[in-house]
Design a protein around this motif. Sequence first.
Motif, PDB file in Angstrom:
ATOM      1  N   ILE A  99       0.835  -1.205   0.000  1.00 10.95           N
ATOM      2  CA  ILE A  99       0.000   0.000   0.000  1.00 10.95           C
ATOM      3  C   ILE A  99       0.867   1.251   0.000  1.00 10.95           C
ATOM      4  N   LEU A 100       1.938   1.227   0.784  1.00 11.79           N
ATOM      5  CA  LEU A 100       2.833   2.381   0.840  1.00 11.79           C
ATOM      6  C   LEU A 100       3.495   2.636  -0.505  1.00 11.79           C
ATOM      7  N   CYS A 101       3.966   1.580  -1.147  1.00 11.72           N
ATOM      8  CA  CYS A 101       4.631   1.734  -2.447  1.00 11.72           C
ATOM      9  C   CYS A 101       3.662   2.283  -3.494  1.00 11.72           C
ATOM     10  N   SER A 102       2.431   1.794  -3.455  1.00 11.74           N
ATOM     11  CA  SER A 102       1.435   2.259  -4.412  1.00 11.74           C
ATOM     12  C   SER A 102       1.135   3.738  -4.221  1.00 11.74           C
ATOM     13  N   ARG A 103       0.947   4.156  -2.961  1.00 15.75           N
ATOM     14  CA  ARG A 103       0.655   5.559  -2.697  1.00 15.75           C
ATOM     15  C   ARG A 103       1.863   6.441  -2.995  1.00 15.75           C
TER      16      ARG A 103
ATOM     17  N   LEU B 134       4.263  10.641  -6.232  1.00 14.35           N
ATOM     18  CA  LEU B 134       5.425  11.173  -6.945  1.00 14.35           C
ATOM     19  C   LEU B 134       5.092  11.474  -8.402  1.00 14.35           C
ATOM     20  N   LYS B 135       4.261  10.649  -8.990  1.00 20.89           N
ATOM     21  CA  LYS B 135       3.848  10.889 -10.373  1.00 20.89           C
ATOM     22  C   LYS B 135       3.079  12.197 -10.476  1.00 20.89           C
ATOM     23  N   LYS B 136       2.202  12.428  -9.511  1.00 24.54           N
ATOM     24  CA  LYS B 136       1.420  13.658  -9.497  1.00 24.54           C
ATOM     25  C   LYS B 136       2.303  14.867  -9.202  1.00 24.54           C
ATOM     26  N   ALA B 137       3.216  14.719  -8.226  1.00 23.39           N
ATOM     27  CA  ALA B 137       4.078  15.836  -7.839  1.00 23.39           C
ATOM     28  C   ALA B 137       5.036  16.223  -8.956  1.00 23.39           C
TER      29      ALA B 137
END
Length: 227
Positions: free
Chosen positions: A208-212, A217-220
């Motif tokens: 879950i952490l890796c997915s979030r 990061l993709k959004k940022a």
Amino acid sequence: MATYRCENGQIKEKLYYLIDLMFKNAGSEYIVVQGTNYQWQIISQKDVKGIIEFILRDSFAYYGGNLYQQQKGIPQGNNASPQIADLTLAVMEYQYIRNNIQCGHPLSFSLNRTFRYIDDIFHISDKKDEFARKSAVQTSLYNKTDDYSFSVVRYPHYESNIPISMGLNTLQGEIIRIFRNCSLFEHFLERTRQLARYFLHIQYPKEILCSRLYSTLKKASHEYLTN
């Protein structure tokens, strides 16, 4: 890292100075504000000071079966606390700069490159400083709890009664904050790893952490490239 808390008397002194100055410059003995139910209220200079006095005086904490009255600092959680902190420091800042100018101290002319957000200060140093000669400003994040001799509960445990989505949203917000404030990748990586280790420690599943982390990061990075 030491934390300084003003005595309540010092806070009142600075705010009363500001209130007196504002009423004097406005040439008025009262202000008109919109109260509840869209009714207008007339508040005098004395009333404003009384409100400040009440907020600072009427702060209590119940601990160990005893009731304590706060003597230093500003009541935590009060709606007016951020404004009180900001205005108190604004007066202290103004008086400090004014006194430096009056005595001809050369420091006063470099303070026009100082910026403050409530109690956080960012200062661009003189051109003679090393970082200025490199024509770049490098920023990173410092967490004062890193130097505490005790552990601090900062985020909700995975198995707590707080919804998991709130913990993950907090994680996302922290990652974005780190991304925006670290100018060097190694600083960003160091802080993000610390954050991830903490969330693993409070039992958040690695998947879950890796997915979030990936989605954040993709959004940022997209935000960074498009701005």
